[in-house]
Design a protein around this motif. Structure first.
Motif, PDB file in Angstrom:
ATOM      1  N   ARG A 136       0.831  -1.205   0.000  1.00 57.43           N
ATOM      2  CA  ARG A 136       0.000   0.000   0.000  1.00 57.43           C
ATOM      3  C   ARG A 136       0.862   1.250   0.000  1.00 57.43           C
ATOM      4  O   ARG A 136       0.597   2.202  -0.744  1.00 57.43           O
ATOM      5  N   GLU A 137       1.916   1.239   0.814  1.00 56.95           N
ATOM      6  CA  GLU A 137       2.827   2.379   0.847  1.00 56.95           C
ATOM      7  C   GLU A 137       3.521   2.570  -0.500  1.00 56.95           C
ATOM      8  O   GLU A 137       3.665   3.704  -0.985  1.00 56.95           O
ATOM      9  N   ASP A 138       3.954   1.471  -1.103  1.00 58.53           N
ATOM     10  CA  ASP A 138       4.615   1.555  -2.408  1.00 58.53           C
ATOM     11  C   ASP A 138       3.694   2.162  -3.457  1.00 58.53           C
ATOM     12  O   ASP A 138       4.121   2.970  -4.292  1.00 58.53           O
ATOM     13  N   ARG A 141       3.291   5.868  -2.935  1.00 55.02           N
ATOM     14  CA  ARG A 141       4.500   6.606  -3.310  1.00 55.02           C
ATOM     15  C   ARG A 141       4.824   6.473  -4.800  1.00 55.02           C
ATOM     16  O   ARG A 141       5.862   6.920  -5.252  1.00 55.02           O
ATOM     17  N   HIS A 142       3.914   5.877  -5.552  1.00 57.76           N
ATOM     18  CA  HIS A 142       4.064   5.715  -7.003  1.00 57.76           C
ATOM     19  C   HIS A 142       5.340   4.945  -7.353  1.00 57.76           C
ATOM     20  O   HIS A 142       6.097   5.342  -8.245  1.00 57.76           O
ATOM     21  N   LEU A 143       5.541   3.836  -6.677  1.00 56.09           N
ATOM     22  CA  LEU A 143       6.688   2.979  -6.938  1.00 56.09           C
ATOM     23  C   LEU A 143       6.294   1.726  -7.706  1.00 56.09           C
ATOM     24  O   LEU A 143       6.958   0.700  -7.629  1.00 56.09           O
ATOM     25  N   VAL A 144       5.214   1.837  -8.454  1.00 50.90           N
ATOM     26  CA  VAL A 144       4.790   0.769  -9.349  1.00 50.90           C
ATOM     27  C   VAL A 144       5.206   1.161 -10.763  1.00 50.90           C
ATOM     28  O   VAL A 144       4.858   2.254 -11.221  1.00 50.90           O
ATOM     29  N   PRO A 145       6.003   0.338 -11.457  1.00 47.86           N
ATOM     30  CA  PRO A 145       6.449   0.715 -12.801  1.00 47.86           C
ATOM     31  C   PRO A 145       5.294   1.115 -13.706  1.00 47.86           C
ATOM     32  O   PRO A 145       4.248   0.451 -13.744  1.00 47.86           O
TER      33      PRO A 145
END
Length: 229
Positions: A136-138, A141-145
């Motif tokens: 959820r945090e990822d 923080r828009h850390l999904v390619p």
């Protein structure tokens, strides 16, 4: 012997499954054809899984050698607190799993076996909860390619592509492990004595140990890179 109306059948023969029709080897050693077959089978399965994960790790190594600086930048964005907590949870669950495997072979250790199996499941579920919070945090923080990825360096998306793929595959394997252990607990409650000298316990615990070992490799790859010195 009965306990609370349940008959505790602790004879090893009750665990026989086709095609096995006897327990002892010709030399009389205290393990069965069935146990030897089950143990050999799970090791063959684990070997095939090692080949799969080995290819995944080799891919990561090649990408990291090619983009070392960008991978270090990306690795610093992973949440080391969540990663370390999950490592502690899985290592502890492995301890309980090993204890359960040993206890299932001993007379009078039914409660210990059930307690350790239950602790193994709870720790596995705790891992999944922590991983869900981390995911959820990822996402926040828009850390999904993709188009909205937070980091600028192109190769950082490769790192997080590996991060999402490897941790998702590991989570699937852990979910299977949890299901296997829950099944053992359920079987024991339905038929007290089911776990005693049952090769299914050893097989399930070997699988659980394999899942632990995969995470021990993933932890430094995903969380420790770029944080030294």
């Amino acid at each position: 012997m009965s306990t609370g109306g349940d008959v505790l059948d602790k004879t090893p023969e009750r665990h026989l499954r086709e095609p096995w029709d006897e327990l002892r080897l010709p030399e009389g050693r205290a393990f069965s054809y069935q146990r030897a077959g089950a143990t050999f089978g799970i090791w063959v399965f684990i070997a095939s899984e090692v080949l799969f994960f080995g290819a995944l790790f080799l891919l990561y190594t090649a990408m990291r050698l090619e983009h070392a600086a960008d991978f270090a930048v990306a690795a610093r964005e992973t949440n080391i607190v969540y990663g370390t907590l999950n490592t502690a949870l899985l290592l502890t669950s492995g301890l309980f799993a090993a204890t359960a495997s040993q206890a299932s072979e001993q007379e009078g250790c039914r409660r210990l076996t059930l307690g350790c199996l239950t602790a193994t499941v709870l720790l596995g579920l705790a891992f999944m909860v922590v991983k869900g919070l981390e995911y959820r945090e990822d996402i926040e923080r828009h850390l999904v390619p993709g188009a909205d990825f937070a980091l600028k360096a192109p190769a950082t998306q490769l790192f997080f592509g590996f991060y999402w793929l490897s941790t998702a595959i590991h989570a699937i394997h852990l979910s299977i492990g949890i299901g296997l252990v829950v099944r053992l607990i359920w079987k024991e409650w339905r038929a007290p004595g089911f776990l005693f000298e049952n090769p299914q316990v050893e097989v399930a615990m070997l699988y659980w140990g394999f899942v632990d070992m995969i995470w021990i490799v993933l932890y430094p790859m995903l969380y420790l890179g770029g944080r030294g010195g």
